[in-house]
Design a protein around this motif. Structure first.
Motif, PDB file in Angstrom:
ATOM      1  N   SER A  47     -53.716 -43.259 -45.019  1.00 41.67           N
ATOM      2  CA  SER A  47     -54.692 -44.309 -45.327  1.00 41.67           C
ATOM      3  C   SER A  47     -56.129 -43.845 -45.153  1.00 41.67           C
ATOM      4  N   ARG A  48     -56.347 -42.655 -44.597  1.00 43.88           N
ATOM      5  CA  ARG A  48     -57.701 -42.116 -44.515  1.00 43.88           C
ATOM      6  C   ARG A  48     -58.280 -41.853 -45.896  1.00 43.88           C
ATOM      7  N   PHE A  49     -57.414 -41.743 -46.892  1.00 42.46           N
ATOM      8  CA  PHE A  49     -57.865 -41.359 -48.223  1.00 42.46           C
ATOM      9  C   PHE A  49     -57.795 -42.496 -49.239  1.00 42.46           C
ATOM     10  N   GLY A  50     -57.501 -43.709 -48.789  1.00 40.76           N
ATOM     11  CA  GLY A  50     -57.470 -44.822 -49.713  1.00 40.76           C
ATOM     12  C   GLY A  50     -56.580 -45.938 -49.219  1.00 40.76           C
ATOM     13  N   PRO A  51     -56.492 -47.015 -49.988  1.00 42.33           N
ATOM     14  CA  PRO A  51     -55.632 -48.148 -49.607  1.00 42.33           C
ATOM     15  C   PRO A  51     -54.185 -47.707 -49.439  1.00 42.33           C
ATOM     16  N   ASP A  52     -53.509 -48.317 -48.487  1.00 42.51           N
ATOM     17  CA  ASP A  52     -52.131 -47.953 -48.153  1.00 42.51           C
ATOM     18  C   ASP A  52     -51.159 -48.549 -49.169  1.00 42.51           C
TER      19      ASP A  52
END
Length: 268
Positions: free
Chosen positions: A213-218
């Motif tokens: 989730s650090r890179f976008g919506p889960d």
């Protein structure tokens, strides 16, 4: 509960290493965020695990970038089977691949319908412990509202498996871009067992999630390894875990996805 603690309770130690087929699936995230450094993180962990089969998605090659699966395969000493809707004459190709260190009997690929979504599946049949195993790596449509597109792709995928598999077990893995329990994934689970879920049926979302989730919506638990649900020659789940859940040196993450590993044993 920490998954490592859960896995320590599973009966893997009762099975010799040679009796265990280890499968990894990982979305490589193409060449985003310093691919050379991410490659080092991936290679170091896969050398530790020593998988028999690695299914990768979002594999990229272009005039300035060698095919990422081939680069990874050279580092691990593996045969590479690449699948892309982009023909070999194209300077830029994007798709999925399977890596294995076992003798390969045959390999192939197929583009999935609908054609305008540009998805493909890779296939390899290899020898393992006196039997043949058919492995498939795929990556399905990504939008939350695209369930009907994924359903079409899954029907085409399963038909391809049926038409190409041999008499041995099947491993089907990849980034399906949807969670278990959706109408499209029910098409798969009617015939195949999700390895992680079979071993961790009570796992929380946090324990099972495969996207960072650090890179976008889960988007949830979207990466899967499947084996045959029935049949005397199927492989049975022995252990499974999420890998690449921590950053490597210099805070480098392997990918925007976590990886998934499954250890499988032959049914007696």
């Amino acid at each position: 509960m920490v998954l490592g603690s859960v896995l320590s309770l599973l009966p893997v130690t009762a099975t010799a290493a040679t009796d265990t087929l280890t499968v990894v699936t990982l979305n490589l995230w193409n060449d985003q965020r310093d691919w050379p450094k991410r490659l080092n993180v991936i290679v170091r962990e896969l050398r530790r695990i020593r998988p028999d089969v690695v299914c990768v998605q979002e594999v990229l090659q272009n005039p300035s970038l060698r095919n990422q699966a081939e680069t990874l395969g050279d580092s691990l000493g593996c045969h590479v089977q690449f699948a892309s809707v982009d023909g070999p004459e194209r300077p830029k190709r994007y798709g999925n691949a399977i890596l294995t260190r076992h003798p390969v009997k045959m390999g192939g690929s197929r583009n999935l319908e609908p054609a305008n979504d540009y998805r493909a599946v890779a296939h390899v049949r290899f020898e393992w412990r006196g039997r043949t195993v058919d492995a498939y790596s795929t990556h399905l449509h990504h939008t939350p509202e695209g369930g009907s597109i994924r359903a079409t792709q899954i029907r085409h995928l399963l038909a391809y498996v049926d038409s190409t598999r041999g008499s041995g077990p099947v491993v089907l893995a990849g980034d399906f871009n949807c969670e278990l329990g959706t109408p499209e994934m029910n098409l798969v689970t009617a015939r195949y067992t999700d390895v992680f879920h079979a071993l961790h049926p009570q796992a929380s979302r946090g324990e099972a999630v495969t996207y960072n989730s650090r890179f976008g919506p889960d988007p949830g638990v979207i990466d899967h390894i499947f084996v045959d649900r029935e049949g005397s020659k199927r492989l049975r789940p022995l252990a499974s875990d999420i890998i690449f859940r921590t950053a490597g040196p210099e805070s480098v993450w392997a990918s925007d996805h976590y990886g998934l590993v499954g250890k499988l044993g032959a049914v007696p």
